[in-house]
Design an enzyme around this catalytic site. Structure first.
Site, PDB file in Angstrom:
ATOM      1  N   ARG A  49      -7.281   4.977  14.522  1.00  0.00           N
ATOM      2  CA  ARG A  49      -7.585   4.115  13.369  1.00  0.00           C
ATOM      3  C   ARG A  49      -8.058   4.928  12.159  1.00  0.00           C
ATOM      4  NH1 ARG A  49     -11.825   1.237  13.538  1.00  0.00           N
ATOM      5  NH2 ARG A  49     -11.836   0.825  15.772  1.00  0.00           N
ATOM      6  N   TYR A 101       0.224  -8.686 -10.410  1.00  0.00           N
ATOM      7  CA  TYR A 101       0.746  -9.106  -9.119  1.00  0.00           C
ATOM      8  C   TYR A 101      -0.050 -10.320  -8.636  1.00  0.00           C
ATOM      9  CZ  TYR A 101       2.145  -9.085  -4.275  1.00  0.00           C
ATOM     10  OH  TYR A 101       2.604  -9.475  -3.051  1.00  0.00           O
ATOM     11  N   ASP A 174      -2.126  -0.034 -10.832  1.00  0.00           N
ATOM     12  CA  ASP A 174      -1.037  -0.421  -9.932  1.00  0.00           C
ATOM     13  C   ASP A 174       0.255   0.060 -10.579  1.00  0.00           C
ATOM     14  OD1 ASP A 174       1.019  -1.628  -8.521  1.00  0.00           O
ATOM     15  OD2 ASP A 174      -0.027  -3.538  -8.247  1.00  0.00           O
ATOM     16  N   LYS A 199       7.892  -1.234  -1.662  1.00  0.00           N
ATOM     17  CA  LYS A 199       8.857  -1.366  -2.752  1.00  0.00           C
ATOM     18  C   LYS A 199       9.632  -0.053  -2.935  1.00  0.00           C
ATOM     19  CE  LYS A 199       6.818  -5.343  -2.936  1.00  0.00           C
ATOM     20  NZ  LYS A 199       5.728  -5.621  -3.867  1.00  0.00           N
TER      21      LYS A 199
END
Ligand SMILES: *Cc1c(COP(=O)(O)O)cnc(C)c1O
Length: 377
Positions: A49, A101, A174, A199
């Site tokens: 993790r 977004y 972003d 993306k």
């Protein structure tokens, strides 16, 4: 000397698989790592993790492309966003763009607010808007998206960085739509860059991942890494491997998609069925001059069109496409078309007559013929 982005990408930094010498990495699948008799760990890795070695190549590639001190891979773009925001304290204030977004805007307004992080939304692509929204002493993070979904507003990152730092806050950008090839937020003064790797970074619409890159390995970055490990916002090893494979062709895909998008935007602008084309590469676009200064190598693969006949005509045009696929997401090699207002819901700044186009790498004339037929029927 740092190599050119094309070389960094094509060779994935030229790393060789250490056991076999393979030019392609293997996929480490172990969730745990053995301790020596003295309780030490051979490679400093304890448990998957926090310590998955599968992330390191994609992270090193992004750091090289963004000029970052360090990068981190996450389970999704949203996981990267929320890990950064949850590095703040309750009571801290965020300034975010009114065009951004939509899913992150919704989370800031609901869950983040419930945990005591307040957000002011302001049109940050307009002069003076950031100055009016900052609260000295309380604002700790400014969020910028450029170009911003789904209107592709361009925000002046250097100007935003100066104002944000003047207020003692951090600037995060972003840069999903710009990709590391078209805009360099850290060089313009940003502290952190975020990408939805789902993306363009991956580019093949076959995985979900997010990335952050940082200008400084400071305590804020340590908190972000701690959030990733403790909230379990980690990608899988298979996804990390696929991402490196996808990134190897980022420069080729971006170059082709930008060329297609510019040509389509120019043709659509004179089409009688179209009221407006929103694309940073068009001189008619509000943020064009800023985009010319701030972006390089192209204006991106995303554009939106407003259909003269209104929402019904827009939905009918999308329905008439056969080559363009009606689907959400962006940055893949295949072109997508989407009636955006019906995705974003009633609080969105997206006009109801708008179609969002994610331009891929197909032949321009095929894309144009399909779109033109759909707009004319
Ligand atoms: C898709 C997207 C996100 C969210 O990324 P996921 O990988 O879907 O979680 C954030 N910002 C932008 C601009 C996006 O397009």
């Amino acid at each position: 000397m740092e190599k050119a982005p094309q070389t960094i990408l094509a060779q994935a930094l030229g790393w060789l698989e250490p056991v076999s010498g393979g030019v392609i990495p293997s996929i480490p699948m172990s969730s745990t790592f053995a301790r020596e008799g003295d309780l030490s760990y051979r490679a400093g890795r304890v448990y998957i993790r926090a310590d998955n070695p599968a992330f390191e190549q994609a992270e090193a590639m992004l750091s090289a492309l963004e000029g970052a001190q360090a990068s981190a891979l996450f389970a999704s773009g949203m996981a990267a966003c929320t890990a950064a925001i949850l590095a703040l304290e309750p009571g801290d204030h965020i300034v975010a763009p009114s065009v951004m977004y939509w899913a992150l805007a919704a989370w800031l307004g609901s869950t983040a607010a419930r945990f005591g992080i307040e957000t002011t939304f302001a049109p940050l692509h307009q002069e003076g808007a950031l100055a009016g929204a900052l609260r000295p002493g309380r604002t700790k993070l400014v969020w910028v998206e450029s170009p911003a979904n789904p209107l592709w507003c361009i925000t002046d990152i250097a100007e935003a960085a100066a104002r944000t730092h003047g207020c003692g806050a951090r600037l995060i950008v972003d840069s999903t739509v710009a990709t590391p090839l078209l805009t360099q937020p850290l060089a313009l003064g940003a502290d952190l860059v975020m990408h939805s790797a789902t993306k363009a970074l991956n580019g093949h619409s076959d995985l979900c991942a997010g990335m952050l890159a940082t200008a400084a390995k400071d305590t804020f970055w340590e908190r972000i890494l701690d959030n990733r490990a403790r909230l379990g916002a980690i990608s899988g090893s298979m996804e990390a491997w696929l991402l490196v494979r996808g990134m190897r062709t980022l420069h080729l895909r971006v170059e082709r998609a930008c060329a297609n998008a510019l040509a389509l935007a120019q043709r659509l602008e004179t089409h009688p069925a179209i009221a407006q084309v929103l694309y940073p590469g068009l001189p008619s676009f509000e943020g064009h001059e800023l985009a010319k200064r701030q972006m390089r190598n192209g204006f991106g693969s995303m554009l939106s069109i407003r259909v003269r006949g209104g929402p019904e005509a827009a939905i009918a045009a999308a329905a008439g496409c056969t080559l363009w696929k009606r689907a959400t997401s962006l940055g893949g090699v295949e072109s997508l078309i989407e009636h955006r207002a019906s995705v974003e819901g009633p609080h969105s700044p997206c006009p109801p007559d708008l179609l969002r186009l994610s331009v891929g790498c197909e032949a321009l004339e095929d894309l144009w013929a399909d779109l033109e037929a759909a707009l004319t029927c």
